[in-house]
Design a protein around this motif. Structure first.
Motif, PDB file in Angstrom:
ATOM      1  N   PRO A  24       0.850  -1.199   0.000  1.00 47.70           N
ATOM      2  CA  PRO A  24       0.000   0.000   0.000  1.00 47.70           C
ATOM      3  C   PRO A  24       0.883   1.245   0.000  1.00 47.70           C
ATOM      4  N   GLN A  25       0.282   2.366  -0.252  1.00 50.54           N
ATOM      5  CA  GLN A  25       1.025   3.622  -0.162  1.00 50.54           C
ATOM      6  C   GLN A  25       1.034   4.093   1.282  1.00 50.54           C
ATOM      7  N   LEU A  26       2.116   4.753   1.657  1.00 53.71           N
ATOM      8  CA  LEU A  26       2.216   5.329   2.994  1.00 53.71           C
ATOM      9  C   LEU A  26       1.035   6.251   3.261  1.00 53.71           C
ATOM     10  N   ALA A  27       0.621   7.010   2.232  1.00 50.18           N
ATOM     11  CA  ALA A  27      -0.492   7.952   2.386  1.00 50.18           C
ATOM     12  C   ALA A  27      -1.807   7.248   2.689  1.00 50.18           C
ATOM     13  N   ASP A  28      -1.953   5.993   2.306  1.00 48.89           N
ATOM     14  CA  ASP A  28      -3.148   5.228   2.643  1.00 48.89           C
ATOM     15  C   ASP A  28      -3.073   4.681   4.066  1.00 48.89           C
ATOM     16  N   ALA A  29      -1.890   4.223   4.465  1.00 49.60           N
ATOM     17  CA  ALA A  29      -1.717   3.651   5.802  1.00 49.60           C
ATOM     18  C   ALA A  29      -1.671   4.726   6.884  1.00 49.60           C
ATOM     19  N   PHE A  30      -1.008   5.838   6.598  1.00 55.89           N
ATOM     20  CA  PHE A  30      -0.820   6.921   7.566  1.00 55.89           C
ATOM     21  C   PHE A  30      -1.049   8.266   6.882  1.00 55.89           C
ATOM     22  N   PRO A  31      -2.287   8.612   6.563  1.00 54.80           N
ATOM     23  CA  PRO A  31      -2.543   9.843   5.803  1.00 54.80           C
ATOM     24  C   PRO A  31      -2.070  11.109   6.501  1.00 54.80           C
ATOM     25  N   ALA A  32      -2.276  11.228   7.798  1.00 52.31           N
ATOM     26  CA  ALA A  32      -1.849  12.440   8.514  1.00 52.31           C
ATOM     27  C   ALA A  32      -0.326  12.563   8.508  1.00 52.31           C
ATOM     28  N   LEU A  33       0.362  11.445   8.685  1.00 49.56           N
ATOM     29  CA  LEU A  33       1.823  11.453   8.683  1.00 49.56           C
ATOM     30  C   LEU A  33       2.359  11.836   7.308  1.00 49.56           C
ATOM     31  N   ALA A  34       1.850  11.218   6.253  1.00 43.49           N
ATOM     32  CA  ALA A  34       2.316  11.538   4.901  1.00 43.49           C
ATOM     33  C   ALA A  34       2.091  13.011   4.581  1.00 43.49           C
ATOM     34  N   SER A  35       0.946  13.520   4.970  1.00 37.15           N
ATOM     35  CA  SER A  35       0.634  14.934   4.741  1.00 37.15           C
ATOM     36  C   SER A  35       1.596  15.836   5.501  1.00 37.15           C
ATOM     37  N   LYS A  36       1.872  15.509   6.749  1.00 32.90           N
ATOM     38  CA  LYS A  36       2.778  16.318   7.566  1.00 32.90           C
ATOM     39  C   LYS A  36       4.199  16.273   7.013  1.00 32.90           C
ATOM     40  N   ILE A  37       4.664  15.107   6.599  1.00 32.79           N
ATOM     41  CA  ILE A  37       6.010  14.996   6.025  1.00 32.79           C
ATOM     42  C   ILE A  37       6.118  15.863   4.772  1.00 32.79           C
ATOM     43  N   ALA A  38       5.139  15.764   3.882  1.00 35.07           N
ATOM     44  CA  ALA A  38       5.162  16.572   2.659  1.00 35.07           C
ATOM     45  C   ALA A  38       5.152  18.054   2.992  1.00 35.07           C
ATOM     46  N   VAL A  41       6.430  12.096  -1.603  1.00 31.95           N
ATOM     47  CA  VAL A  41       5.810  11.497  -0.415  1.00 31.95           C
ATOM     48  C   VAL A  41       4.482  10.823  -0.751  1.00 31.95           C
ATOM     49  N   ALA A  42       3.672  11.428  -1.589  1.00 30.62           N
ATOM     50  CA  ALA A  42       2.359  10.867  -1.919  1.00 30.62           C
ATOM     51  C   ALA A  42       2.460   9.487  -2.569  1.00 30.62           C
ATOM     52  N   ASP A  43       3.577   9.190  -3.207  1.00 30.08           N
ATOM     53  CA  ASP A  43       3.734   7.920  -3.914  1.00 30.08           C
ATOM     54  C   ASP A  43       4.600   6.899  -3.181  1.00 30.08           C
ATOM     55  N   LEU A  44       5.016   7.198  -1.958  1.00 27.80           N
ATOM     56  CA  LEU A  44       5.862   6.260  -1.223  1.00 27.80           C
ATOM     57  C   LEU A  44       5.092   4.985  -0.896  1.00 27.80           C
ATOM     58  N   PRO A  45       5.706   3.830  -1.127  1.00 30.68           N
ATOM     59  CA  PRO A  45       5.067   2.595  -0.686  1.00 30.68           C
ATOM     60  C   PRO A  45       5.267   2.435   0.817  1.00 30.68           C
ATOM     61  N   TYR A  46       4.460   1.588   1.421  1.00 25.27           N
ATOM     62  CA  TYR A  46       4.617   1.303   2.851  1.00 25.27           C
ATOM     63  C   TYR A  46       4.898  -0.182   3.011  1.00 25.27           C
TER      64      TYR A  46
END
Length: 115
Positions: A16-30, A44-49
């Protein structure tokens, strides 16, 4: 067959994408990377998890590349003058390989690990 990995679904062996598993975290990192003018913000939006690191029972890193992909480079992200997230990079410094969240507030409920 699909299985669940910390709130995200793994289908047909694809991560899965990191943004799907941890949406708040991915958003904050970006957001934090963008504020520093760091080009990796766009990736960041396309990072796999790949799941949590299993190198030790107490490791808290989240893998965004296969275990062992990290080089020695790191980006330290700050909030209010304090480090909150450390990003490990591959040797070419073009890919985020794992994420260490130091304060945990951007992980959300899907960060609960068993055992």
């Amino acid at each position: 067959m699909a299985c669940h990995m910390y709130g995200a679904v793994v289908k047909d062996g694809l991560y899965p994408q990191l943004a799907d598993a941890f949406p708040a975290l991915a958003s904050k990192i970006a957001e934090l990377l963008c504020a520093e003018g760091e080009p990796l913000a766009e990736a960041v939006a396309d990072l796999p998890y790949y799941g949590p690191c299993t190198c030790t029972a107490t490791c808290i890193n989240l893998l965004t590349a296969p275990h062992g992909s990290s080089g020695s480079s790191m980006i330290q992200l700050e909030r209010d003058g304090m480090d909150v997230i450390w990003l490990s990079l591959d040797p070419s410094r073009t890919t985020i390989t794992d994420i260490e969240v130091l304060d945990g507030r951007d992980l959300g409920p899907s960060a609960q690990r068993s055992g």
